[in-house]
Design a protein around this motif. Structure first.
Motif, PDB file in Angstrom:
ATOM      1  N   GLU A 184       0.972  -1.294   0.099  1.00  0.00           N
ATOM      2  CA  GLU A 184       0.111  -0.749   0.241  1.00  0.00           C
ATOM      3  C   GLU A 184       1.026   1.397   0.188  1.00  0.00           C
ATOM      4  O   GLU A 184       1.837   1.203   0.789  1.00  0.00           O
ATOM      5  CB  GLU A 184      -0.790  -0.110   1.263  1.00  0.00           C
ATOM      6  CG  GLU A 184      -1.916   1.447   1.711  1.00  0.00           C
ATOM      7  CD  GLU A 184      -2.327   1.451   3.349  1.00  0.00           C
ATOM      8  OE1 GLU A 184      -3.576   2.091   2.870  1.00  0.00           O
ATOM      9  OE2 GLU A 184      -2.048   1.006   3.994  1.00  0.00           O
ATOM     10  N   GLY A 185       0.732   2.736  -0.737  1.00  0.00           N
ATOM     11  CA  GLY A 185       1.151   3.233  -0.715  1.00  0.00           C
ATOM     12  C   GLY A 185       0.277   4.394   0.168  1.00  0.00           C
ATOM     13  O   GLY A 185      -0.521   4.626   0.352  1.00  0.00           O
ATOM     14  N   VAL A 186       1.645   4.860   1.106  1.00  0.00           N
ATOM     15  CA  VAL A 186       1.481   5.661   2.503  1.00  0.00           C
ATOM     16  C   VAL A 186       1.843   7.193   2.353  1.00  0.00           C
ATOM     17  O   VAL A 186       0.122   7.160   2.299  1.00  0.00           O
ATOM     18  CB  VAL A 186       2.454   5.001   3.548  1.00  0.00           C
ATOM     19  CG1 VAL A 186       2.596   6.092   4.376  1.00  0.00           C
ATOM     20  CG2 VAL A 186       1.896   3.832   3.480  1.00  0.00           C
ATOM     21  N   ALA A 187       2.496   8.036   1.568  1.00  0.00           N
ATOM     22  CA  ALA A 187       3.559   9.078   1.323  1.00  0.00           C
ATOM     23  C   ALA A 187       4.168   9.380   0.344  1.00  0.00           C
ATOM     24  O   ALA A 187       4.804   7.877  -0.317  1.00  0.00           O
ATOM     25  CB  ALA A 187       3.748   9.841   2.841  1.00  0.00           C
ATOM     26  N   HIS A 188       4.024   9.693  -0.890  1.00  0.00           N
ATOM     27  CA  HIS A 188       5.035  10.508  -1.901  1.00  0.00           C
ATOM     28  C   HIS A 188       5.146  11.860  -2.073  1.00  0.00           C
ATOM     29  O   HIS A 188       4.659  13.047  -0.510  1.00  0.00           O
ATOM     30  CB  HIS A 188       4.036  10.245  -3.381  1.00  0.00           C
ATOM     31  CG  HIS A 188       3.037  10.906  -3.396  1.00  0.00           C
ATOM     32  ND1 HIS A 188       3.386  12.840  -3.781  1.00  0.00           N
ATOM     33  CD2 HIS A 188       1.892  10.620  -3.167  1.00  0.00           C
ATOM     34  CE1 HIS A 188       1.854  13.177  -4.617  1.00  0.00           C
ATOM     35  NE2 HIS A 188       1.298  11.867  -4.032  1.00  0.00           N
TER      36      HIS A 188
END
Length: 125
Positions: free
Chosen positions: A44-48
């Motif tokens: 899962e992507g959390v932060a970019h």
């Protein structure tokens, strides 16, 4: 060759804080992100964060609790995690993106080219 090395994972109680670091080994001019993967779940992507550090984005579940930042002079990516919850338990990975991606895609793993080995975060209730 891009080498990403995460550190900072630990076991904490709910409500606690951790700061993850990712040494990007000289690659500072690229978009980067933090992802996580819990047992039995998809990554899962959390932060970019953008290459310049001026644009950031978060998944809804961490908005207001996590902060992504980068120190380009030291080639380090950070993830400050506050008010941790048991559901934050996962292996956390940093990732680097060589090419431009639309904002709506910057939390999707398919757009990232290099990955670290991961660091374990465990939050107990």
């Amino acid at each position: 060759q891009v080498l990403l090395v995460e550190s900072g994972g630990d076991s904490v109680q709910a409500g606690g804080s951790l700061r993850l670091s990712c040494d990007a080994s000289g690659y500072t001019r690229y978009g980067m992100a933090w992802f996580r993967q819990a047992p039995g779940k998809e990554r899962e992507g959390v932060a970019h964060i953008s290459s310049a550090g001026t644009s950031t984005g978060y998944t809804d579940s961490v908005q207001g609790r996590f902060t992504i930042s980068r120190d380009s002079t030291k080639n380090i990516l950070y993830l400050q995690m506050n008010n941790l919850k048991p559901e934050d338990t996962a292996v956390y990975y940093c990732a680097l993106r060589l090419n431009w991606a639309p904002t709506t895609a910057r939390l999707k793993a398919a757009f990232y080219d290099y990955w670290g080995q991961g660091t374990q975060v465990t939050v107990s209730s």
